[in-house]
Design an enzyme around this catalytic site. Structure first.
Site, short mmCIF file in Angstrom:
data_model
loop_
_atom_site.label_atom_id
_atom_site.label_comp_id
_atom_site.label_asym_id
_atom_site.label_seq_id
_atom_site.Cartn_x
_atom_site.Cartn_y
_atom_site.Cartn_z
CE LYS A 71 -14.87 38.55 201.83
NZ LYS A 71 -14.16 37.41 201.18
CB CYS A 109 -16.21 37.86 197.63
SG CYS A 109 -16.37 36.14 197.02
CD GLU A 156 -12.62 37.92 197.43
OE1 GLU A 156 -12.56 37.98 198.66
OE2 GLU A 156 -13.31 37.09 196.81
#
Length: 276
Positions: free
Chosen positions: A113, A155, A41
């Site tokens: 994300k 993440c 990330e």
């Protein structure tokens, strides 16, 4: 067997330096016979000073990086799974965007994300990703990667099992979970969450991670991992330094595990238990 590579990074505030590190990793991985390189990330830019980061992202040269990654993948003859880079939306807010660049020159697959990291840690650390970022709105899926059907996540997504259940039902062979995990949450949860997501989806997990103390002052956990569908850790790069890790992937393991524990096939809709 398919060989893949993970690049554990200590990204900083200069995207050109970070790009150079990724390029060096891509050429090294390709030279070692890897077919895909996975990066963490915020691989291209890791900067918690949001005003400075906004100036960097707004610079004319920053918009050239996706084309440069595509060119790197073609030249090095290796697929590059860029864990993420901040990208600006018309609203003026960022999205945290992963991108998969295939060596054959196909258009990149992108994923923004879904889950934003808004937390107060017991150590006093405070993170409010939603102050600067917008959440994504769709899944990311690479249909024909060297490791098969590859799901893209980032993440904090790892804490939301429903996303991985969907990717499992879509019969993903592998899931990328690039990360910049904090040290306190990494010590407590990193390994168990990665193994759980692999087991639930009956899929390989590739978790390239940021590591160490960064230029912007934050500290990340490291321990880039490859986990097989049974939950076995095949690669753990530790928390000492950046570097390249290589791992052999046996895709036959997916069918073997799904045959032994057919949880995806046995899944049923959960009844509504709120009313008696």
């Amino acid at each position: 067997m398919t060989r893949i590579a993970l690049l554990q990074m200590q990204s900083g505030t200069d995207p050109e330096a970070n790009f150079a590190a990724i390029a060096a990793g891509a050429w090294e991985a390709a030279g070692e016979g890897a077919e895909t390189l996975f990066t963490p990330e915020m691989a291209l830019l890791l900067d918690r000073d949001r005003k400075r980061a906004a100036r960097t992202v707004a610079s004319p040269s920053y918009g050239d990086y996706p084309a440069r990654f595509a060119g790197l993948a073609r030249e090095a003859k290796i697929d590059i799974a860029l864990g993420s880079m901040p990208t600006v939306r018309p609203s003026g807010k960022f999205v945290n965007r992963a991108a998969y660049f295939a060596a054959d020159g196909c258009a990149p697959v992108t994923y923004d994300k879904l889950h934003l990291f808004d937390v107060e840690l017991a150590t006093g650390e405070s993170w409010r990703e939603s102050n600067a970022y917008e959440a994504g709105e769709r899944l990311g899926l690479v249909e024909n990667s060297p490791v098969g059907r590859l799901g893209l996540t980032i993440c904090y997504d790892i804490r939301f099992p429903a996303l991985f259940e969907v990717l499992g039902r879509m019969r993903c062979d592998a899931i990328a979970i690039p990360a910049a995990f904090t040290v306190p949450t990494g010590n407590a949860h990193w390994h168990v969450l990665q193994r759980a997501r692999a087991i639930e989806a009956s899929a390989f997990v590739f978790a390239a991670a940021q590591v160490g103390r960064h230029e912007d002052g934050r500290e990340t956990y490291g321990h880039s991992l490859v986990v097989d569908p049974w939950g076995e850790v095949l690669l753990d790069m530790g928390n000492e330094r950046p570097g390249l890790g290589l791992c052999e992937i046996d895709r036959a393991r997916i069918d073997e595990v799904r045959g032994q524990v057919p949880s995806l096939a046995n899944r049923r809709e959960i009844p509504n238990l709120s009313a008696s």
